[in-house]
Write a protein that holds these residues in place. Sequence first.
Motif, PDB file in Angstrom:
ATOM      1  N   THR A 346       0.888  -1.352  -0.009  1.00 22.01           N
ATOM      2  CA  THR A 346      -0.060   0.088   0.103  1.00 22.01           C
ATOM      3  C   THR A 346       0.893   1.487   0.128  1.00 22.01           C
ATOM      4  O   THR A 346       2.051   1.258   0.511  1.00 22.01           O
ATOM      5  CB  THR A 346      -0.933  -0.140   1.321  1.00 22.01           C
ATOM      6  OG1 THR A 346      -2.042   1.116   1.115  1.00 22.01           O
ATOM      7  CG2 THR A 346      -0.123   0.186   2.556  1.00 22.01           C
ATOM      8  N   GLU A 413      -5.625   1.971  -1.169  1.00 26.05           N
ATOM      9  CA  GLU A 413      -6.380   0.623  -1.330  1.00 26.05           C
ATOM     10  C   GLU A 413      -5.061  -0.314  -1.476  1.00 26.05           C
ATOM     11  O   GLU A 413      -4.004  -0.199  -2.276  1.00 26.05           O
ATOM     12  CB  GLU A 413      -7.183   0.373  -2.296  1.00 26.05           C
ATOM     13  CG  GLU A 413      -7.848  -0.896  -2.359  1.00 26.05           C
ATOM     14  CD  GLU A 413      -8.873  -1.161  -3.254  1.00 26.05           C
ATOM     15  OE1 GLU A 413      -9.537  -2.455  -3.528  1.00 26.05           O
ATOM     16  OE2 GLU A 413      -9.193  -0.180  -4.109  1.00 26.05           O
ATOM     17  N   SER A 415      -2.659  -3.495  -2.602  1.00 34.01           N
ATOM     18  CA  SER A 415      -2.822  -3.954  -3.921  1.00 34.01           C
ATOM     19  C   SER A 415      -1.649  -5.318  -3.817  1.00 34.01           C
ATOM     20  O   SER A 415      -0.808  -5.283  -2.969  1.00 34.01           O
ATOM     21  CB  SER A 415      -2.330  -3.497  -5.185  1.00 34.01           C
ATOM     22  OG  SER A 415      -0.894  -2.695  -4.740  1.00 34.01           O
ATOM     23  N   GLU A 547       1.767 -13.181  -9.975  1.00 34.35           N
ATOM     24  CA  GLU A 547       1.013 -12.537  -8.729  1.00 34.35           C
ATOM     25  C   GLU A 547       0.908 -13.273  -7.701  1.00 34.35           C
ATOM     26  O   GLU A 547       1.086 -14.620  -8.023  1.00 34.35           O
ATOM     27  CB  GLU A 547      -0.349 -12.183  -9.179  1.00 34.35           C
ATOM     28  CG  GLU A 547      -1.385 -13.383  -9.603  1.00 34.35           C
ATOM     29  CD  GLU A 547      -2.699 -13.013  -9.971  1.00 34.35           C
ATOM     30  OE1 GLU A 547      -3.117 -11.847  -9.386  1.00 34.35           O
ATOM     31  OE2 GLU A 547      -3.299 -13.693 -10.598  1.00 34.35           O
ATOM     32  N   ALA A 594      -4.984 -10.895  -4.173  1.00 32.47           N
ATOM     33  CA  ALA A 594      -5.820  -9.702  -4.329  1.00 32.47           C
ATOM     34  C   ALA A 594      -7.179  -9.833  -4.081  1.00 32.47           C
ATOM     35  O   ALA A 594      -7.796  -8.750  -3.679  1.00 32.47           O
ATOM     36  CB  ALA A 594      -5.635  -9.190  -5.831  1.00 32.47           C
ATOM     37  N   PRO A 629       0.250  -5.773 -14.513  1.00 35.14           N
ATOM     38  CA  PRO A 629       0.268  -4.737 -13.510  1.00 35.14           C
ATOM     39  C   PRO A 629       1.393  -4.193 -13.682  1.00 35.14           C
ATOM     40  O   PRO A 629       2.853  -4.731 -13.495  1.00 35.14           O
ATOM     41  CB  PRO A 629      -0.144  -5.372 -12.208  1.00 35.14           C
ATOM     42  CG  PRO A 629       0.088  -6.770 -12.418  1.00 35.14           C
ATOM     43  CD  PRO A 629       0.036  -7.106 -13.831  1.00 35.14           C
ATOM     44  N   ARG A 631       4.091  -1.352 -11.793  1.00 38.47           N
ATOM     45  CA  ARG A 631       4.344  -0.786 -10.592  1.00 38.47           C
ATOM     46  C   ARG A 631       4.980   0.425 -10.730  1.00 38.47           C
ATOM     47  O   ARG A 631       6.186   0.503 -11.061  1.00 38.47           O
ATOM     48  CB  ARG A 631       5.288  -1.716  -9.471  1.00 38.47           C
ATOM     49  CG  ARG A 631       5.317  -1.247  -8.025  1.00 38.47           C
ATOM     50  CD  ARG A 631       6.432  -1.973  -7.738  1.00 38.47           C
ATOM     51  NE  ARG A 631       6.440  -2.162  -6.083  1.00 38.47           N
ATOM     52  CZ  ARG A 631       7.322  -2.527  -5.528  1.00 38.47           C
ATOM     53  NH1 ARG A 631       8.416  -2.931  -5.960  1.00 38.47           N
ATOM     54  NH2 ARG A 631       7.407  -2.794  -4.007  1.00 38.47           N
TER      55      ARG A 631
END
Length: 638
Positions: A346, A413, A415, A547, A594, A629, A631
């Motif tokens: 976060t 939020e 992740s 992930e 997630a 995703p 970052r």
Amino acid sequence: MRLLNLGILAHVDAGKTSLTERLLHSVGVVDELGSVDAGSTRTDTLALERRRGITIKSAVVSFAVDDVNVNLIDTPGHPDFIAEVERVLGVLDGVVLVVSAVEGVQAQTRILMRTLRRLRIPTLLFVNKIDRRGARYDELLRAVAERLTAEIVPMGTVTAPGTREARFVPGIGPWDVLADHDDELLSAWAEGGVGTEQLCGALVAQTRQALVHPVFFGSAATGAGVPELITGIKELLPAADADPEGPVSGTVFKVERGPAGEKVAYARLFSGTLGIRDRVPFGEARTEGRVTAISVFEDGTDTPREAVRAGRIAKLRGLAGVRVGDALGEPRKDHGHFFAPPSLETVLVPGPDTDSTALHLALTRLAEQDPLIGLRHDEERRETSVSLYGEVQKEVIQATLAEEFGLDVTFRESSPLCIERPSGTGAAVRFNKKDGNPFLATVGLRVDPAPTGSGVEFRREVELGAMPYAFFKAVEDTVHETLGQGLYGWRVTDCTVTMTHSGYSPRQSHAHQRFNKSMSSTGADFRGVTPPVLIDALRRAGTWVYEPVHRFRVEAPADTLGALLPALAALGAVPETTETRGGTGTVEGTVPAARLHELEQRLPGLTRGEGESESSFDHYARITHGNVPFRPGPTLKS
């Protein structure tokens, strides 16, 4: 006097801290029982712990039982603070694992027991709350055998369970499990001649080898069963294995700040003797520090001493750069991480009047106490992110910054915290004084994929004598640092980085002048050229993003599975096994990290409030669909 370093572990709310308080009262360390609800226990000292009624940081207290001096470490029970438990496990001689007689075997209990068995740490089980309504005996023993381990030895029975009159009646239960590990005992049983002395001897030996686990029942609230547990701690668990005459070797498992802001390191000494004014190397860099003060734990508190001998836990002052996990003196064999890494991340959002310098200092202090929060600063976006195990940990960090440092922060939020792995092989090189290379250094690197879980390995294909060792070390250190952010911004792992080219400008200066770094290579040249070379090699290799995925287990009324299974599928979960036994259904499978929090939130509504879940990190899965995703972070420049 024998020494025993004892851990108290449990699922949150099983009564672990209350049991610690009862133990201290029973042996005469405290005159009055502290209360978790009243915030008056000896081990929950943080204001936040007392207000929330949960343990956040491990705490050490001591007591003596006859000729045994026990250092008792109370650990957090909430899964968000599992890293705190991990740091403690490496310094323990034995454990009491607390189970609730009402709630039974809970999710965190299973995770802890699996780890204790894998590490072969001698463990006693204490079933707490036998005085509470709903307390069970036979059913609880069956659940322990089915869900924790079949290698249990009940140490007695319970009368009037579920009432304030509940009592523990000592007496070794079925002992056939002992015969499974002892041929002589098995033969004696077959001949009908097993004596009490032989039986007790086998129980002690097998408990100390972590082959079996004695089970005690009682109540921290009423004190029932606690004297028998204390006897079990004294007689069944092994004393600390220590060599005071050997070389100094220890482990730092906790760091806090003293009243004047100085660092205080909690360390278990496995070998040797460490005294005030002694110098001791610590950490990966083997930095030497001088010990300025020592306290050891005895008689219920920490007492100043001139020295600490092997086997003890001590508080050490004077080691300014020490961090949690550092080895003192001669490093012991590294057992690696016992639990999974954080799988969430976060970004902190400072309040309008929050001072950035003060925030940075506060976060640095928190990272000293918990390195796994993984502070990551993005100077371009002026953002700081932290790694997390869960949402409760986020709330605790926010409250700690507010209460201890007066800083107002919120969080974005959470992740998933992904990783990158090379998808192929890539190489790059930059030569000294060629093609606009501004650094007086030649570095060539090749990146190759490596087996899953292998981490990052640095190798050399150039002769070690080709240039000063410090330059090789600068390259290696910079490689590990640079791989903290890959092509998509995630940490790169499971790869081998090989140095294929090296070169430098030897030390030069003009006649009668001092050393001129504009003519001679320095470590800074190699630290400067390594990142762009590695990034070029990584781009040519390519990376895939993975992930975190958790393994879950859900127990719920069987008639709710019809609604539960489609909901799991909608969350991206993959049920692997579904079983119905009686009126209870069990679903096991995997779910992306997630979506885990959403699963936990929706479960009560899907199961009439009767569903129970447990989960733990399982593996990283390659992201093959949708947008990969990215970052945000510092721009990769080559």
